[in-house]
Each structure stands twice: as structure tokens, then as C-alpha cells.
Design a protein around this motif. Structure first.
Motif, PDB file in Angstrom:
ATOM      1  N   SER A  54       0.850  -1.188   0.000  1.00 34.42           N
ATOM      2  CA  SER A  54       0.000   0.000   0.000  1.00 34.42           C
ATOM      3  C   SER A  54       0.882   1.232   0.000  1.00 34.42           C
ATOM      4  CB  SER A  54      -0.935   0.023   1.221  1.00 34.42           C
ATOM      5  OG  SER A  54      -0.220   0.332   2.397  1.00 34.42           O
ATOM      6  N   ILE A  55       0.362   2.296  -0.575  1.00 36.95           N
ATOM      7  CA  ILE A  55       1.026   3.592  -0.503  1.00 36.95           C
ATOM      8  C   ILE A  55       0.044   4.578   0.115  1.00 36.95           C
ATOM      9  CG2 ILE A  55       2.589   3.189  -2.425  1.00 36.95           C
ATOM     10  CD1 ILE A  55       0.675   4.782  -4.190  1.00 36.95           C
ATOM     11  N   GLU A  56       0.557   5.503   0.882  1.00 35.75           N
ATOM     12  CA  GLU A  56      -0.304   6.526   1.468  1.00 35.75           C
ATOM     13  C   GLU A  56       0.487   7.811   1.624  1.00 35.75           C
ATOM     14  OE1 GLU A  56      -1.371   5.616   5.646  1.00 35.75           O
ATOM     15  OE2 GLU A  56      -0.054   3.878   5.413  1.00 35.75           O
ATOM     16  N   GLY A  57      -0.236   8.901   1.567  1.00 37.47           N
ATOM     17  CA  GLY A  57       0.416  10.191   1.697  1.00 37.47           C
ATOM     18  C   GLY A  57      -0.558  11.245   2.157  1.00 37.47           C
ATOM     19  N   SER A  58      -0.027  12.312   2.702  1.00 39.24           N
ATOM     20  CA  SER A  58      -0.861  13.417   3.142  1.00 39.24           C
ATOM     21  C   SER A  58      -0.152  14.724   2.839  1.00 39.24           C
ATOM     22  CB  SER A  58      -1.178  13.312   4.636  1.00 39.24           C
ATOM     23  OG  SER A  58      -0.007  13.543   5.403  1.00 39.24           O
ATOM     24  N   ALA A  59      -0.926  15.793   2.747  1.00 37.64           N
ATOM     25  CA  ALA A  59      -0.374  17.121   2.509  1.00 37.64           C
ATOM     26  C   ALA A  59      -1.185  18.128   3.302  1.00 37.64           C
ATOM     27  CB  ALA A  59      -0.410  17.460   1.022  1.00 37.64           C
ATOM     28  N   VAL A  60      -0.502  19.141   3.813  1.00 41.27           N
ATOM     29  CA  VAL A  60      -1.156  20.201   4.567  1.00 41.27           C
ATOM     30  C   VAL A  60      -0.504  21.524   4.187  1.00 41.27           C
ATOM     31  CG1 VAL A  60       0.398  19.825   6.532  1.00 41.27           C
ATOM     32  CG2 VAL A  60      -1.737  21.068   6.871  1.00 41.27           C
ATOM     33  N   ALA A  61      -1.335  22.542   4.030  1.00 42.50           N
ATOM     34  CA  ALA A  61      -0.841  23.896   3.758  1.00 42.50           C
ATOM     35  C   ALA A  61      -1.534  24.818   4.741  1.00 42.50           C
ATOM     36  CB  ALA A  61      -1.134  24.305   2.319  1.00 42.50           C
ATOM     37  N   ASP A  62      -0.832  25.196   5.804  1.00 41.62           N
ATOM     38  CA  ASP A  62      -1.484  25.998   6.833  1.00 41.62           C
ATOM     39  C   ASP A  62      -0.909  27.406   6.890  1.00 41.62           C
ATOM     40  OD1 ASP A  62       0.940  25.523   8.241  1.00 41.62           O
ATOM     41  OD2 ASP A  62       0.053  23.761   9.190  1.00 41.62           O
ATOM     42  N   SER A  63      -1.755  28.334   7.290  1.00 43.74           N
ATOM     43  CA  SER A  63      -1.355  29.726   7.466  1.00 43.74           C
ATOM     44  C   SER A  63      -1.435  30.070   8.939  1.00 43.74           C
ATOM     45  CB  SER A  63      -2.263  30.653   6.654  1.00 43.74           C
ATOM     46  OG  SER A  63      -3.614  30.528   7.060  1.00 43.74           O
ATOM     47  N   VAL A  64      -0.410  30.752   9.439  1.00 44.15           N
ATOM     48  CA  VAL A  64      -0.312  31.112  10.849  1.00 44.15           C
ATOM     49  C   VAL A  64      -0.209  32.626  10.948  1.00 44.15           C
ATOM     50  CG1 VAL A  64       0.973  30.781  12.993  1.00 44.15           C
ATOM     51  CG2 VAL A  64       0.931  28.963  11.274  1.00 44.15           C
ATOM     52  N   SER A  65      -0.970  33.225  11.853  1.00 41.48           N
ATOM     53  CA  SER A  65      -0.879  34.662  12.069  1.00 41.48           C
ATOM     54  C   SER A  65      -1.156  34.955  13.528  1.00 41.48           C
ATOM     55  CB  SER A  65      -1.884  35.416  11.185  1.00 41.48           C
ATOM     56  OG  SER A  65      -3.210  35.037  11.512  1.00 41.48           O
ATOM     57  N   GLY A  66      -0.747  36.138  13.972  1.00 47.49           N
ATOM     58  CA  GLY A  66      -1.006  36.519  15.352  1.00 47.49           C
ATOM     59  C   GLY A  66       0.213  37.117  16.009  1.00 47.49           C
ATOM     60  N   ALA A  67       0.282  36.947  17.315  1.00 42.32           N
ATOM     61  CA  ALA A  67       1.382  37.502  18.104  1.00 42.32           C
ATOM     62  C   ALA A  67       1.849  36.469  19.104  1.00 42.32           C
ATOM     63  CB  ALA A  67       0.934  38.763  18.843  1.00 42.32           C
ATOM     64  N   SER A  68       3.151  36.417  19.333  1.00 42.56           N
ATOM     65  CA  SER A  68       3.741  35.471  20.270  1.00 42.56           C
ATOM     66  C   SER A  68       4.527  36.227  21.330  1.00 42.56           C
ATOM     67  CB  SER A  68       4.676  34.504  19.538  1.00 42.56           C
ATOM     68  OG  SER A  68       5.276  33.602  20.424  1.00 42.56           O
ATOM     69  N   PRO A  69       4.214  36.058  22.628  1.00 46.73           N
ATOM     70  CA  PRO A  69       4.933  36.804  23.665  1.00 46.73           C
ATOM     71  C   PRO A  69       6.361  36.316  23.799  1.00 46.73           C
ATOM     72  CG  PRO A  69       3.478  35.200  24.655  1.00 46.73           C
ATOM     73  CD  PRO A  69       3.195  35.174  23.190  1.00 46.73           C
ATOM     74  N   ARG A  70       7.269  37.265  24.026  1.00 41.97           N
ATOM     75  CA  ARG A  70       8.677  36.911  24.186  1.00 41.97           C
ATOM     76  C   ARG A  70       9.023  36.646  25.643  1.00 41.97           C
ATOM     77  NH1 ARG A  70      11.185  41.629  20.283  1.00 41.97           N
ATOM     78  NH2 ARG A  70      10.557  40.727  18.308  1.00 41.97           N
ATOM     79  N   MET A  71       8.363  37.346  26.547  1.00 45.92           N
ATOM     80  CA  MET A  71       8.689  37.204  27.966  1.00 45.92           C
ATOM     81  C   MET A  71       7.412  36.960  28.756  1.00 45.92           C
ATOM     82  SD  MET A  71      11.530  40.197  28.517  1.00 45.92           S
ATOM     83  CE  MET A  71      11.555  39.877  30.283  1.00 45.92           C
ATOM     84  N   HIS A  72       7.283  35.772  29.314  1.00 42.54           N
ATOM     85  CA  HIS A  72       6.112  35.435  30.099  1.00 42.54           C
ATOM     86  C   HIS A  72       4.848  35.796  29.335  1.00 42.54           C
ATOM     87  CE1 HIS A  72       9.413  35.880  33.121  1.00 42.54           C
ATOM     88  NE2 HIS A  72       8.989  34.654  33.367  1.00 42.54           N
ATOM     89  N   THR A  73       3.930  36.514  29.933  1.00 41.32           N
ATOM     90  CA  THR A  73       2.701  36.861  29.237  1.00 41.32           C
ATOM     91  C   THR A  73       2.575  38.367  29.024  1.00 41.32           C
ATOM     92  OG1 THR A  73       1.567  36.894  31.371  1.00 41.32           O
ATOM     93  CG2 THR A  73       1.470  34.862  30.125  1.00 41.32           C
ATOM     94  N   GLN A  74       3.706  39.073  29.028  1.00 38.78           N
ATOM     95  CA  GLN A  74       3.660  40.525  28.878  1.00 38.78           C
ATOM     96  C   GLN A  74       3.534  40.918  27.416  1.00 38.78           C
ATOM     97  OE1 GLN A  74       3.481  42.369  31.752  1.00 38.78           O
ATOM     98  NE2 GLN A  74       3.296  40.262  32.454  1.00 38.78           N
TER      99      GLN A  74
END
Length: 392
Positions: A81-101
Motif C-alpha cells: 500500500s502507498i499513502e500520503g498526506s499534505a497540509v498547507a497551513d497559514s499562521v498569524s497573530g502575536a507570540s509573547p517573548r517574555m512570560h505573558t507581557q
């Protein structure tokens, strides 16, 4: 967006393949759950799914992910058997650098394309598979390879599994980062051994042990004062038990996962799912609890006399710490719960649709056996996925 995540995100399954290293994640998510391990599939399966993820902290929506995915499995010559998958996702937003400030947050927008391909050879009471995976985005490229074998006892009541996988990652952060990372490398090797045993006509159990060994660049270049060891080795134990409840015609699926690594992180995950068929419908509510200790180099924030976050004291304290250190919340001590519901409908024996919703809540106070790390705002996430599967 670098892939240094672990623990809560990976354990809850909320992020699916979107925020994880690719490896075999997409295949395991999209593959039909009733596929037999030692028998070649008789029909071709096509699955299409769309996932949406959103996380937030009080008064602040952070990361959004949209992820369309496709999965295909096809029999070849009766023994392959052969099987495969593909995903194309987009990410946006903000990520905190220090704790939750918020004052330390950076905006981000990225797209990732990833794919997996797997070939399986079936033999009497055994099967051998080889797989490759690739993932690429503007600052992170990952290649993964794996091989595994499964073989059963003569009565088919016991199945052993042995597998090996490796991932080779390249990190190139040349803009908008705190710590520039140019052509940095990370490599991880994993060996997994497991056994699945039929205990009674209504019970089946599984035990897997995984050893992971990684070396290279583990820093997060998007976070201030983030310096981590160049090696990260881990032991992972997983126990599953499925029980058929005859009076309801349902199945109770339970699991326990233990994780321990050389960063000092130790975690426990307990999960329960109830699978209830009802005619053409199948309802699967679930609950999961996760708890972890902090990495030994994780830095707690500093507070003033009134108990308020003191950024100046926190930064000065970080400067004074030599060697490895990190403010990354994912390396803190906390607990988390996940509630989920999946609803599936079978139009025909070969065509079905499903929708799944998960909600995730994380706080330091939910840590098992004591208080978690201070200064962590509650963290919430929501994941929704819709899918359609057809066999022919």
C-alpha cells in the motif's frame, strides 16, 4: 515560527499537524482508524479535512491557524500500500517573548507546506513500512525519515512493534527576531518499541516505550534571553486500554503518557474517550488532563512589593544568570485540561463526514502536586476540524 514546542500543545492534539514537527503526525491524524495493521487495504481511501485553531490570553487573541489537509491511501498489487498526506497551513497573530507581557510580543505571519509519504509491505502476520516527510516555511525547514515493523503471534492476539525515525531541521531567522539564527541545525533520533495485547473479548491494551535523542539548536530566536542546552534527550511511555461496553454497544478508550527529558521537564497526561455508535452516527466525547514541571533553566518573573510584574527587575535578573536560561511559558510548570467532542455520520459504509471540536485551558494552578510557575496568565485554545472520507 520555530518548532520548539512540546508538552501541552503536542499532548492535547489541539494543534494537529499545524504547529508540530511534521514527521508522521499528518498520516496518523488523517488515516482511517479501522485500518488493519497486518492486512493490505482492499479499497482506496481519500480523506479531506480542514482545521482551524485559535489561542488566547485574557483580553488578547494570539495565534490563529487555518489548515486544509488531504490524505490518500491506495492498495498496490495486493501486498503493498502507498499513502500520503499534505497540509498547507497559514499562521498569524502575536507570540509573547517574555512570560505573558504584551510589551514583549512580536507579530507574525507565516505559511507552511508539508507532506508525508509512506510505503507498506504486508506479509502473513507482519508488515513493514518506510516513510518520508518534508515541511517548509520561511524560517524553518524539516526533513523526516522513518521505518517500522509490526508482527503478530500465531493466534493474532499479540502484536509487537519496533520503529525508528529521524528528523533533520534547519533554522534560518534573519529578520524580526531577537536572536538571529542563520543556518542553524537540529537533529533528532527516535526509537520506539511496543506491544499490543488482546486481554479478553472486550479488552485490548497497548504499551509503547520511546527513546528520543536530539542535538543542535534548541533556542527560540523570537524570544529574549533564550539560551538552551545543545542536547535534549527524552523517555516517553504510553499505555492505552480499550474496553467494549456491551450494554451500550460503546467503547471506552483510556490512555496514560509519561514524558521526561534532560531539560528537566516531566509531564503526565491522562485521557478518556467514549465512542458511542447510534445508527449512522458516532459520538465521541473526550477529556484529557496534562501536568508538567518546569525546565531547570526556566526563569520565573520578578514582582515588586505590591505583587505586580516588574519588567526591569526581571530583565536584570536574566542578565545576571550565566549559561542556559529561558522565559518560554512552554517550559514553565503548569496544568491543563482538554474537552473534546467528535461527531461522525456515515452516509454509506464507504463515505462518512465528521466534525471535531476541542477546547484547551491551561493555568499554573492546575499543576498536579503543587503550585505551578508564577506570573502565567491563563491560556486558552480552541480547535475545530471538519472532514470527509470516501473509499472506493
Amino acid at each position: 515560527m520555530t518548532k520548539n514546542s512540546h508538552g501541552p500543545q503536542a499532548a492535547t492534539g489541539v494543534l494537529l499537524a499545524s504547529l508540530m514537527l511534521p514527521g508522521l503526525a499528518a498520516l496518523s491524524v488523517l488515516a482511517p482508524s479501522n485500518a488493519s495493521a497486518e492486512n493490505a487495504p482492499e479499497k482506496t481511501t481519500i480523506g479531506v479535512k480542514y482545521g482551524s485553531y485559535q489561542d488566547s490570553q485574557p483580553g488578547w487573541e494570539r495565534v490563529k491557524v487555518n489548515a486544509p489537509q488531504v490524505y490518500v491511501q491506495a492498495p498496490v498489487a495486493g501486498e503493498w500500500s502507498i499513502e500520503g498526506s499534505a497540509v498547507a497551513d497559514s499562521v498569524s497573530g502575536a507570540s509573547p517573548r517574555m512570560h505573558t507581557q504584551r510589551s514583549g510580543a512580536s507579530n507574525m505571519s507565516d505559511e507552511r507546506k508539508a507532506g508525508d509519504f509512506k510505503v507498506t509491505r504486508y506479509m502473513p502476520r507482519a508488515a513493514v513500512s518506510a516513510s518520508v516527510a518534508y515541511s517548509d516555511e520561511h524560517d524553518y525547514t524539516s526533513r523526516a525519515f522513518g521505518i517500522d515493523g509490526r508482527w503478530s503471534s500465531e493466534d493474532n492476539n499479540r502484536t509487537w512493534t519496533l520503529g525508528y525515525g529521524t528528523s533533520i531541521d534547519r533554522i534560518d531567522n534573519t529578520s524580526n527576531g531577537v536572536n538571529t539564527a542563520i543556518n542553524q541545525r537540529k537533529r533528532t533520533h527516535e526509537i520506539m518499541a511496543g506491544v499490543t495485547q488482546v486481554l479478553t473479548p472486550a479488552d485490548i491494551a497497548q504499551l509503547n516505550i520511546t527513546r528520543s535523542a536530539g542535538h543542535g539548536y534548541f533556542n527560540d530566536p523570537y524570544k529574549s534571553f533564550d539560551q538552551r542546552p545543545g542536547e535534549r534527550n527524552a523517555w516517553i511511555g504510553l499505555v492505552r486500554w480499550n474496553h467494549y461496553v456491551e450494554q451500550f454497544g460503546a467503547a471506552l478508550r483510556s490512555s496514560y503518557r509519561y514524558y521526561s527529558d534532560t531539560f528537566g521537564v516531566k509531564s503526565h497526561t491522562v485521557g478518556l474517550d467514549w465512542v458511542q455508535p447510534a445508527g449512522k452516527w458516532t459520538l465521541t466525547p473526550g477529556v484529557r488532563y496534562y501536568t508538567q514541571s518546569a525546565a531547570h533553566f526556566y526563569l520565573d518573573p520578578k514582582f515588586d512589593a505590591q505583587g505586580r510584574y516588574d519588567m526591569t527587575a526581571t530583565i536584570l535578573g536574566a542578565i545576571a544568570v550565566p549559561g542556559d536560561k529561558s522565559f518560554d511559558q512552554r517550559l514553565a510548570a503548569f496544568g491543563a485540561t482538554t474537552l473534546s467532542m467528535k461527531v461522525a455520520y456515515a452516509f454509506t459504509p464507504d463515505t462518512s463526514a465528521d466534525i471535531k471540536v476541542e477546547t484547551y485551558r491551561q493555568t499554573s494552578g492546575m499543576r498536579l502536586g503543587g503550585n505551578g510557575s508564577p506570573g502565567l496568565d491563563p491560556f486558552r485554545a480552541r480547535f475545530m476540524q471538519v472532514g470527509l472520507t470516501h473509499r472506493f
